[in-house]
Design a protein around this motif. Structure first.
Motif, mmCIF file in Angstrom:
data_model
loop_
_atom_site.group_PDB
_atom_site.id
_atom_site.type_symbol
_atom_site.label_atom_id
_atom_site.label_comp_id
_atom_site.label_asym_id
_atom_site.label_seq_id
_atom_site.Cartn_x
_atom_site.Cartn_y
_atom_site.Cartn_z
ATOM 1 N N LEU A 23 40.375 27.438 54.734
ATOM 2 C CA LEU A 23 40.053 26.501 53.653
ATOM 3 C C LEU A 23 39.747 27.204 52.342
ATOM 4 O O LEU A 23 40.084 26.709 51.281
ATOM 5 C CB LEU A 23 38.870 25.612 54.039
ATOM 6 N N GLY A 24 39.077 28.330 52.409
ATOM 7 C CA GLY A 24 38.707 29.018 51.185
ATOM 8 C C GLY A 24 37.809 28.145 50.327
ATOM 9 O O GLY A 24 37.132 27.244 50.810
ATOM 10 N N ASN A 25 37.816 28.418 49.027
ATOM 11 C CA ASN A 25 37.040 27.622 48.085
ATOM 12 C C ASN A 25 37.994 26.863 47.183
ATOM 13 O O ASN A 25 39.192 27.100 47.186
ATOM 14 C CB ASN A 25 36.108 28.523 47.264
ATOM 15 N N GLY A 26 37.468 25.969 46.417
ATOM 16 C CA GLY A 26 38.290 25.133 45.552
ATOM 17 C C GLY A 26 38.441 23.751 46.147
ATOM 18 O O GLY A 26 37.950 23.453 47.236
ATOM 19 N N ASP A 27 39.131 22.905 45.418
ATOM 20 C CA ASP A 27 39.326 21.522 45.836
ATOM 21 C C ASP A 27 40.505 21.450 46.797
ATOM 22 O O ASP A 27 41.636 21.774 46.421
ATOM 23 C CB ASP A 27 39.586 20.641 44.620
ATOM 24 N N VAL A 28 40.230 21.037 48.042
ATOM 25 C CA VAL A 28 41.273 21.013 49.068
ATOM 26 C C VAL A 28 41.300 19.681 49.796
ATOM 27 O O VAL A 28 40.278 19.011 49.940
ATOM 28 C CB VAL A 28 41.102 22.147 50.107
ATOM 29 N N THR A 29 42.500 19.331 50.254
ATOM 30 C CA THR A 29 42.653 18.216 51.177
ATOM 31 C C THR A 29 43.081 18.795 52.514
ATOM 32 O O THR A 29 43.783 19.803 52.578
ATOM 33 C CB THR A 29 43.693 17.182 50.695
#
Length: 151
Positions: A23-29
């Protein structure tokens, strides 16, 4: 990437993460299945907003409990001939009272955009980015609305 959000073309930073990706960081779906499987600490202990991608075969009821914590519901149209996502959008807005962003992505056509907006979709990312202008124009296809709806 550019999308249409609230009837304007704008830049967007959301990224879809497949089930096997970090997933990491930032905006994810993420997929509906991943959301339901990893609902605890892994999803809440990260930087960035979280959204879910649903497909026609996904159950809206399966994500209902997560909706208050989601910043985006992405309706992914894998092909042109399946209209179940129209019903999903309506249910998310009306039955579950979701007020966040609902985005149509994938293989929808500009002719469907007006109707998608009527059931609660407020942002669009077509499979072909060259269709952004046509998609934006399609939001104003009709000036008179005979049936009540979300908007």
């Amino acid at each position: 990437m550019q999308i249409i959000k609230d009837s304007q073309i704008t830049n967007d930073s959301w990224e879809y993460k497949p089930d096997d990706a970090d997933l990491g960081n930032g905006d994810v779906t993420i997929s509906s299945a991943r959301l339901q499987q990893q609902q605890g600490i892994e999803l809440s202990n990260r930087e960035g907003k979280l959204g879910v991608r649903i497909t026609p075969s996904d159950s809206v009821e399966g994500i209902a409990d997560f909706l208050p914590d989601l910043a985006l519901v992405e309706l992914h149209f894998p092909e042109l001939n399946d209209g179940r996502l129209f019903s999903h959008a309506w249910l998310i807005r009306n039955r579950y009272h979701y007020t966040g962003e609902i985005r149509a992505t994938g293989h929808f056509i500009p002719d469907q955009v007006f109707y998608l907006s009527r059931v609660g979709v407020n942002s669009f990312y077509p499979a072909n980015p060259g269709h952004l202008s046509a998609t934006l124009t399609s939001l104003k296809d009709f000036s008179v609305k005979y049936q009540p709806s979300v908007n």
